[in-house]
Every structure is written in C-alpha cells, then in structure tokens.
Write an enzyme that holds these catalytic residues in place. Structure first.
Site, PDB file in Angstrom:
ATOM      1  N   THR A   1       4.883  28.581  57.501  1.00 49.93           N
ATOM      2  CA  THR A   1       4.299  27.992  58.778  1.00 49.93           C
ATOM      3  C   THR A   1       3.036  27.440  58.268  1.00 49.93           C
ATOM      4  O   THR A   1       2.919  26.502  57.758  1.00 49.93           O
ATOM      5  CB  THR A   1       4.560  28.712  59.908  1.00 49.93           C
TER       6      THR A   1
ATOM      7  N   LYS B   1       5.799  35.714  54.648  1.00 48.76           N
ATOM      8  CA  LYS B   1       5.179  34.580  55.260  1.00 48.76           C
ATOM      9  C   LYS B   1       4.347  35.360  56.091  1.00 48.76           C
ATOM     10  O   LYS B   1       4.549  36.283  56.724  1.00 48.76           O
ATOM     11  CB  LYS B   1       6.027  33.520  55.759  1.00 48.76           C
TER      12      LYS B   1
ATOM     13  N   THR C   1       3.874  42.898  60.895  1.00 49.67           N
ATOM     14  CA  THR C   1       2.841  41.832  61.144  1.00 49.67           C
ATOM     15  C   THR C   1       3.037  40.585  60.624  1.00 49.67           C
ATOM     16  O   THR C   1       2.315  39.679  60.523  1.00 49.67           O
ATOM     17  CB  THR C   1       1.555  42.422  60.208  1.00 49.67           C
TER      18      THR C   1
ATOM     19  N   GLU D   1      -5.720  32.240  57.746  1.00 49.49           N
ATOM     20  CA  GLU D   1      -6.064  31.048  58.168  1.00 49.49           C
ATOM     21  C   GLU D   1      -7.607  30.928  58.078  1.00 49.49           C
ATOM     22  O   GLU D   1      -8.243  31.732  58.713  1.00 49.49           O
ATOM     23  CB  GLU D   1      -5.804  30.922  59.531  1.00 49.49           C
TER      24      GLU D   1
ATOM     25  N   ASN E   1      -6.961  26.725  64.470  1.00 51.84           N
ATOM     26  CA  ASN E   1      -6.166  27.499  65.772  1.00 51.84           C
ATOM     27  C   ASN E   1      -6.705  26.627  66.944  1.00 51.84           C
ATOM     28  O   ASN E   1      -6.229  26.791  68.072  1.00 51.84           O
ATOM     29  CB  ASN E   1      -6.507  28.932  66.030  1.00 51.84           C
TER      30      ASN E   1
ATOM     31  N   SER F   1      -7.499  18.834  70.470  1.00 54.75           N
ATOM     32  CA  SER F   1      -8.425  18.218  70.797  1.00 54.75           C
ATOM     33  C   SER F   1      -8.858  17.162  69.790  1.00 54.75           C
ATOM     34  O   SER F   1      -8.359  16.965  68.803  1.00 54.75           O
ATOM     35  CB  SER F   1      -9.709  19.191  71.105  1.00 54.75           C
TER      36      SER F   1
END
Lengths: 413, 413
Positions: free
Chosen positions: B158, B184, B195, B285, B408, B413
C-alpha cells in the site's frame, strides 16, 4: 523562543487583578535565554496555605522532589521558578541547586526553608547553576509588586508562543474572592498529573487540606485531560496557593474539603484550570487546530478516557486533522487499539455534527461537502459512541503538523 | 503508492526459491489502484497446515474474523489478499464480501470454504466490492506458478515504497527445507500481535499445532517488537503455511511443538521473521533512520519491553533522531513516563558506544564530537540501563520526519 505565535493564541488577555497577599517579581538572570525574563519569584504573606500535584514520571526533576517534601508542611512563603533549564536528571548537583535556591529564598523573605517551593523548566540533563540567580532573590522579594501576573506568565515560557493567564472572581460565603492562574507548556505534554507548570493563587481562606482536595479532583478533567504529544514531562507541577486575605473581608475560613460552601469556588477553579489547560493545548508545538475528543457509551468513565486518549494521541488521527480530512477509519483504529471493551458493530463516529459512521459501518447519509467544510475550522470535535455502556470522557489535543517535527527535530540539523 | 523509495530500502533482493506445494498468481483487479497488481492468490497443495496470529484490535477487519474462524481447522488450500481496501469497519457488507470471496476461492481450487484464508489492506470503512475480483480467482488458480514470490510481495503493497521478501534454508532432521516470507506495512504499525500483513510458507512437514507454537513464540521479539507510529492496525495478520512436501525427501513429520529437532528451524524462522519486521520498520512512513532501542537492567523483561516501547514511540525521541541530536534528556523522559519501576539515580544511557548519562547525571567524559558523528548514521542504537534488575528487551522503530506528517496529512489539503 518561537518566532511565530500560534494561530490559536487568545485574541486578548484578561486584565489580571491583584490577589491580596501575593507579590510578584521577575528578572533576567541569563540562565539560558538572553534579553528576556527567565526568573520568577512569587512572595506570599504569612499564613498562606498550599497544595500541589506533580508529574508521575519515575524520573522526576530535583525541584519536583523538593516541592513534594515541603508540601507536607502545607505552608508557603515563596515560589521561585526559572526557565531555560529543567534541573532534571542532574543527580547530586541538582539537589545541591535546589538546596541553594531554597536557602536563598528563605533568607530573602525570612521564612523556614520548608515554606519555599521551586520549579524549573527547560533543558533536561544540564546542571543548573543556582549561583547565577540565587543572589537576585532578596532584591526581588523587596521589590515585588502585586500587579505583575502577565509578567509572571512570560518569565516561565520556554517553547510557548504566548503567555497563559486566567482569572476568576467568585463568592465564598457572602464575600467575593479572586483566583488567578498562570501556566506554561507547549511540548512534552501528556496527561499524567499536571503535564506542565501552572501556579494558581487565591485570597480565599482555605486550608491546605481543602486546597489539595480541590486540586487533586480538579486536575482529572482539566490538566490531566490534555495531550500534545503523549510525552509526559519530568517536571510537571501544578500548585494552588491561598493567602486567606479575604477573611478580613468576611470570607469564611474553610478547613473541611466537604464543606458545602465550596461549591461555587470549586466550579470557578475547575473552569480556570480547564481554561489554562486548553491554552496549553492551543499552544501545542506546531498546532493549527484544537481537537476535542469525546467518548460516550463506554463501559466506564475510566475506559472512556483511555479510549479518548488513544484517539487523541494517535499520530494518524492527528495528521488527518492537520490535513483537514475527516478520516474516521483512523478513529476506528484508535478505538480498536485502546485495548478497552468495544463492539465494532455498535460503534458510531461524529466529526462535529456530521455522523460519518453508525453501528459499525459508514453512515450512508453523511454529507461529504458538509464534513469537508467542517474540517476547515480551527476547533474540531470528534465523538465516538461505543454503544455498550454509560462511560463518558472528554480530552483535548491539537493536530500534528510538520511544524511539530521542525520544532523538535530541526534545531540541530 | 509513494514516489520515492525509502533510503533504508534493501540494496538488493534475495533470489526467492520455489516452495514445493506452493503456487502464486497476481492480478490487476483495479480495486483502488490503477496500473499495478492488487490481488494475490496463493494456492497450497492438499495437506498444507496453517497457523496465524492477528491484531489485538477490538475493531478487527472482516478478513481477520474470517481467518480466526477458519484457523480452527488447521488446513489451508488458498490464500487471497487484496490491497487498496482493508474491508475493515464495513459491517454486514464486510462479512458478505469475505463470504463471497471465500466461496469463489473454494470453488477455484475445489476445497472446503474453511480451507480458505483472506486478508485485505488499504482504506478502512470503504465497502469492498468482492464482485470486482472474485471471478478472477479460478483463472489465477489455474495459472499460478511457483516462482512469483517477489510479485506476491508487490501485489500486497500500500504505502510501502519497496516489496519485502526473505528466504532461508535449514536442515530439518537430515533434510534441507525452505522457508519463504513476504510482508507489507509502512504506517499504522505498532506492536500488538502481527502489526501488518505477512505470509510465510515452508515445505517442512510440520503440524498446525507446531506452526502455531513457533509463530506465537516467534512474534514477540520480531513483529511485536517493531513500531512505526504506535498505531495498531485493524488488519494485522501473520500466517505460516507448511505444505509438508519435504517429507518426500526425508524430512521428519513433526507434530509435537517441543520436539528437539525443531531447534534449527525455529532459529531460522525467527531470523526470517525479524528480517521481515525490520524491513517494515525501514520502510516506515517518512523514515530516514532505523532506531534500535535496548533496555537492560530492568525489573523484568516485560518491564524492559514496556520501557523500550515508551522510548521507541516517543515523538520527542523520534524527532530528535531525525534531527541527528543525541537528546538523551528525552530518553530520560520516556523512561520516566513508562510507569515501570525505575531509579532515576541509577539510570545510564548510550547512543551507540557513546555513554551520555551515567547514574542519573550527564556523563562528564562523553565526547560531543564522537556522538554527533554517530548520529549521522542511518542506523542508530539507543540503550538505557536501569541498574535495578536483569530484565532486557530490544525493539525497533524509525525516526519521525516531516515526511511522515506529509504522507499522512497532506493527501487532501
């Protein structure tokens, strides 16, 4: 410290009245910061009663240890606060610094060392050279004035972008009494006791036992219900001082925490604590939005608060709010990870008045347009109803922005 | 999903051997992503045994519920995984989607519905239209091949910036067996069961009970010891499949979890699980640095792990690492807030080999230059010794950068 003031800063400050029996002085001691005040002395008239709540950290700062010890006496004559150095994790040197400051303060107002209270905020692990400012205390005690509350709030700032003050007047018996408070805090804020520095004073004639009861109960839904980054400080201190001066004007002496005459005072104090706590959240490092998280229908209030904090501390929820996205899937995740009783298929979630999920599924009737408009506001309310009980809790946090990372990560790189 | 590959990505991938009894197919079902594979089918020969561990979230996804139910049978013939939609918090529709997929898979390989396992990863709360891909399963089963492990890892990505694979060969009795794994995960990663998604297969002839014992014990120091953002997913799934094909080559059938012949296999499996778990952290991330946090001298191992996670999840510690600052004061804070037994005045802290604090104070002998040089590395080791017991634990995380917030928070925005 910070160049830009939080967009959530108060538009104006209340005029802070004097509290009879309280005098204030600030100084530029140059402990770490230049060209600003970094030392606060508050002098209390004889007979002032005191209570406090402190960080639950297992690694508390030296001043926290110092205050905990002196609190047993229940009496206060002087409070000394410095910014720029937390005097935390400084070992024997830290204890020497508090002893030296305590002695200088006691000499300055001719009181017992046990009537002095100390707080330090700033860098952890750097030895605090008390010799740099202890010689200033006698002069500060002499020149202290009653109308310097905003100056007091400024002297204790670290990464704060604005000073935090609040005031209230309220009837105790038939007599009006005043409550003033100041606070500091922007990062390393998480609910586990006081979560920052805050000092509140009143002229009400309340005993130390009454003050402690008011404070210990009042902190739960106020300072212990705010979180910026889930990181509990080593130095969190919240103290409440009562000079008793209002007794001269007819206010009743109260020594029983269950005295019914305390009702109005309690409400006013709790409102003031919540006001200060929200000012801390609204000055959260990098914050652009205030977030109120309410959990209803939980198994118990304790369980509701744990779930609310799980939502409020979730980086994914906080970044979604920063991105103005009503990402209720992340709220589901945060409810799920809290480890508290929950039934996925009874869970409903609101952002403001917009119900996005109901009974375990996306709400088929929710309006994307209305929700998007709502997310542009600077105060966001998230509610999760668990549908399994009557437990309820509200906590407050702010969004997580790149500025938070910049403030806490860019200072060296 | 992400344009830039993590700087911590592996420099090269191992060649993934075939596992006898396992065939793989991937497809572009267009569930959410375009121009990439998003559907994985793994077909197992008859007799394949299976074990699994799953998220402890109270709001698990529909596929997690589905797998938990089927796991009781201990047998697997087909695994179907889709990316782009987590089928989590989708209520009755979610259960219908798993039922439909399960039925189509069972038809595709002519097995019982209870021998099918499912996983979904992606957006939460969006109903998953199983009709979009269930018709593909029969064709995938027919055309599946044994040498598509890297393709399998790609189809389940993802926000991952690279596919995650690992392989090991090890002796079971006198026969060589193979273990292959894929994983992943990049965000919503926190240690509470698995997790993320990870699937491991072997040709070793091990019973479901043996597999479950190996997996439940192996996960503690591997997948349950990594955290990216403390946010536990609704979908975490780790499964271990054993086709038993190596029995034909002389490998012993093992049905007792305490069989001494498992020792080598157990070590190899645990190494492989740790390898995959670290790949997840290194793809955290926004991650630029891998952080290993070790706590020693704690009251117990459980206590050590809680403290290690408190350090690893602290936004202030993680931003300091991002800023290449050996800010040990924040480590003190994180030890203190963990709520576990600690004695401030016995605490010592290292970054790499640099001892920065000793027995509750800054180490007078530490070298600022050496420490600064160390912090520029892309693998940082933090150690805290509590000095009060023999408990020890290691966990892994990554730094917290502005990219995490961007990934995230910026998408709308």
């Amino acid at each position: 410290m910070s160049a830009t003031v939080s967009p959530l800063a108060p538009k104006k400050y209340p005029k802070m009245p004097a509290i009879e029996g309280v005098r204030i002085a600030t100084a530029e001691a140059g402990i770490k910061y230049k060209n600003r005040t970094d030392l606060l002395a508050v002098i209390f008239d004889e007979g002032t009663q005191v209570a406090g709540v402190f960080t639950r950290s297992k690694c508390p700062s030296a001043p926290v240890d110092f205050c905990r010890e002196n609190l047993a006496g229940g009496k206060a004559r002087m409070l000394v606060v410095n910014s720029g150095n937390a005097n935390a994790f400084t070992g024997k040197k830290g204890r020497e610094a508090t002893a030296l400051t305590g002695k200088a303060a006691a000499d300055a107002v001719s009181c017992k060392p046990g009537e002095v209270f100390l707080a330090s905020t700033g860098v952890i692990g750097e030895p605090l050279d008390a010799g740099r400012f202890s010689h200033l205390l006698a002069g500060m005690a002499r020149e202290a004035k009653s109308d310097l509350w905003l100056d007091a709030a400024k002297a204790i700032m670290t990464t704060d972008t604005y000073p935090k003050v609040a005031t209230a007047t309220v009837k105790l018996g038939e007599t009006e009494v005043t409550i003033n408070g100041i606070a500091k805090g922007a990062g390393m804020i998480a609910p586990d006791m006081a979560t920052m520095l805050s000092f509140v004073a009143t002229d009400a004639p309340l005993s130390a036992a009454v003050l402690q009861s008011l404070l210990s109960k009042g902190v739960g839904a106020t300072f212990n219900a705010v979180t910026v980054d889930s990181d509990t400080s080593t130095s969190d201190t919240l103290m409440l001082f009562a000079t008793g001066a209002a007794a001269k004007h007819g206010a009743p002496q109260i020594t029983d925490p269950n005295d019914a005459r305390l009702a109005q005072f309690r409400r006013a104090l709790n409102r003031l604590l919540k006001n200060l706590a929200l000012q801390v959240v609204r000055d959260g490092e990098g914050a652009r939005k205030q977030v109120e998280v309410t959990v209803t229908g939980a198994k118990s209030s304790r369980s509701a608060k744990k779930i609310a904090l799980s939502i409020a501390n979730s980086p994914l929820v906080k970044t979604a709010v920063a991105g103005e996205d009503a990402n209720w899937g992340r709220v589901v995740m945060a409810v799920g990870k809290a480890g508290e009783p929950a039934d996925r298929d009874r869970l409903s979630i609101w952002f403001g008045d917009n119900r996005l999920a109901v009974e375990g599924e996306r709400d088929p009737h929710y309006s994307e347009a209305a929700t998007s408009a709502y997310m542009k506001r600077d105060e966001i309310a998230i509610r999760a109803d668990l549908g399994i009980g009557r437990g309820k809790a509200t906590v407050w946090t702010c969004d997580l922005t790149k500025e938070y990372v910049a403030i806490n990560g860019d200072y060296r790189s």
